[in-house]
Design a protein around this motif. Structure first.
Motif, PDB file in Angstrom:
ATOM      1  N   LYS A  58     -11.140   1.347 -10.144  1.00  0.00           N
ATOM      2  CA  LYS A  58     -10.637   0.305 -11.040  1.00  0.00           C
ATOM      3  C   LYS A  58      -9.676   0.876 -12.067  1.00  0.00           C
ATOM      4  N   LEU A  59      -9.846   2.170 -12.387  1.00  0.00           N
ATOM      5  CA  LEU A  59      -9.026   2.802 -13.421  1.00  0.00           C
ATOM      6  C   LEU A  59      -7.933   3.701 -12.843  1.00  0.00           C
ATOM      7  N   TYR A  60      -7.970   3.903 -11.540  1.00  0.00           N
ATOM      8  CA  TYR A  60      -7.009   4.806 -10.911  1.00  0.00           C
ATOM      9  C   TYR A  60      -5.641   4.130 -10.815  1.00  0.00           C
ATOM     10  N   LYS A  61      -4.585   4.838 -11.250  1.00  0.00           N
ATOM     11  CA  LYS A  61      -3.238   4.267 -11.277  1.00  0.00           C
ATOM     12  C   LYS A  61      -2.341   4.815 -10.173  1.00  0.00           C
ATOM     13  N   GLY A  62      -2.699   5.983  -9.610  1.00  0.00           N
ATOM     14  CA  GLY A  62      -1.893   6.547  -8.539  1.00  0.00           C
ATOM     15  C   GLY A  62      -0.480   6.866  -8.979  1.00  0.00           C
ATOM     16  N   PRO A  63       0.430   7.227  -8.052  1.00  0.00           N
ATOM     17  CA  PRO A  63       0.104   7.622  -6.687  1.00  0.00           C
ATOM     18  C   PRO A  63      -0.543   9.012  -6.659  1.00  0.00           C
ATOM     19  N   PRO A  64      -1.027   9.457  -5.495  1.00  0.00           N
ATOM     20  CA  PRO A  64      -0.934   8.847  -4.169  1.00  0.00           C
ATOM     21  C   PRO A  64      -1.924   7.707  -3.997  1.00  0.00           C
TER      22      PRO A  64
END
Length: 307
Positions: free
Chosen positions: A283-289
């Motif tokens: 939910k908090l991961y913005k990436g990339p990859p």
């Protein structure tokens, strides 16, 4: 999990072809999480691995922590005429990712066949990748590992794979638990299967160039597929947001479901707690990859691409 973009993912990921191309991992991959200079030379032999587990009470690290899947054009053997044909002359395309098989051999094989028929025009997949936890819980752990090995499928390590390896290699604290009794079965003591699972990395990067090559084979290409910019990383459990892949710990990659934030909200830390203060990492991961993962079945499909 990623659906489409020429990387075909299905809710219970599985693997693919009846082919065994040359090892498709890049020779440029590194083992940054493990200092190989300090590891014994015979570590990735059965006897060396058993000695390591007995002395250290931890699993043997893989030779490569973070692997990279090369485009098929770089995987083919010298002298091959057609990048898209397997050794039996069958056409192949696309990449299938299957997660958390957990010893369910029949379901895995059925899923693979269904994916080929309904999502891949009846063709073999160029590569099949298992997103960890090949073993335990289901009735046929060794059949899953052996099938993956013989079919030339790829995989990343999951927490159940790590603990099964410890049991396989003589760690009595694991070996005597009911969930690992299958490793004592005579049929399970095949050194080729153990060595294959020992070689499995913690993550597998699929570069955008590899995905574009697969997209070019499709009869129904679209602009999105042909203009992919982001690499894809397959990992069993996930990543702590804001930390580079090469700096993620092995425990994070096989265990993470939740993270907690620093007081200023700018940093995230692995949390093995499910309490309210913790938040699902994806939910908090913005990436990339873009990350394809399994492990967190209770939350169901977590599909988002915010960048």
């Amino acid at each position: 999990m990623l659906l489409g973009s020429r990387l075909t993912a299905i809710a219970f990921f599985l693997f693919s072809p009846s082919i065994q191309p040359v090892t498709p991992f890049s020779t440029a991959t590194s083992n940054n999480n493990n200092n190989n200079n300090k590891l014994p030379n015979d570590l990735w032999s059965i006897e060396g691995a058993r000695k390591f587990v007995k002395e250290n009470k931890v699993v043997v690290p893989p030779p490569v922590t973070h692997a990279t899947l090369e485009p098929l054009s770089l995987q083919i053997k010298d002298g091959d005429d057609d990048d898209d044909d397997d050794d039996n002359g069958k056409r192949r395309k696309n990449i299938l990712v299957i997660g958390d098989v957990h010893g369910c051999y029949k379901e895995m094989v059925d899923l693979h066949q269904k994916a080929m028929k309904e999502y891949n025009d009846g063709m073999e997949f160029t590569n099949v990748v298992l997103a960890g936890d090949l073993v335990n819980k289901g009735p046929s752990s060794i059949k899953v590992v052996r099938h993956a090995r013989k079919q030339g499928w790829l995989a990343v390590r999951g927490n159940h794979d790590v603990n099964a390896l410890r049991a396989w290699l003589g760690d009595e604290t694991k070996r005597n638990k009911a969930k690992y009794l299958w490793v004592k079965n005579k049929n399970a003591n095949n050194e080729e299967d153990i060595l294959w699972l020992m070689q499995v990395p913690y993550s597998l990067r699929i570069p955008s160039e590899t995905l574009k090559e697969e997209a070019s084979k499709s009869n129904h290409q679209d602009e999105e597929n042909m203009n992919l910019k982001d690499d894809v990383v397959v990992v069993h459990a996930g990543l702590v947001p804001g930390i580079a892949l090469e700096k993620q710990t092995a425990n994070t990659m096989i265990q993470i479901r939740n993270v907690r934030q620093s007081k200023d909200g700018h940093k995230f830390f692995l949390s093995l707690s499910s309490k309210a203060r913790s938040t699902g990492w994806a939910k908090l991961y913005k990436g990339p990859p873009f990350v394809i993962f399994g492990h967190d079945a209770k939350r169901g499909l977590q599909a988002q691409h915010p960048w």
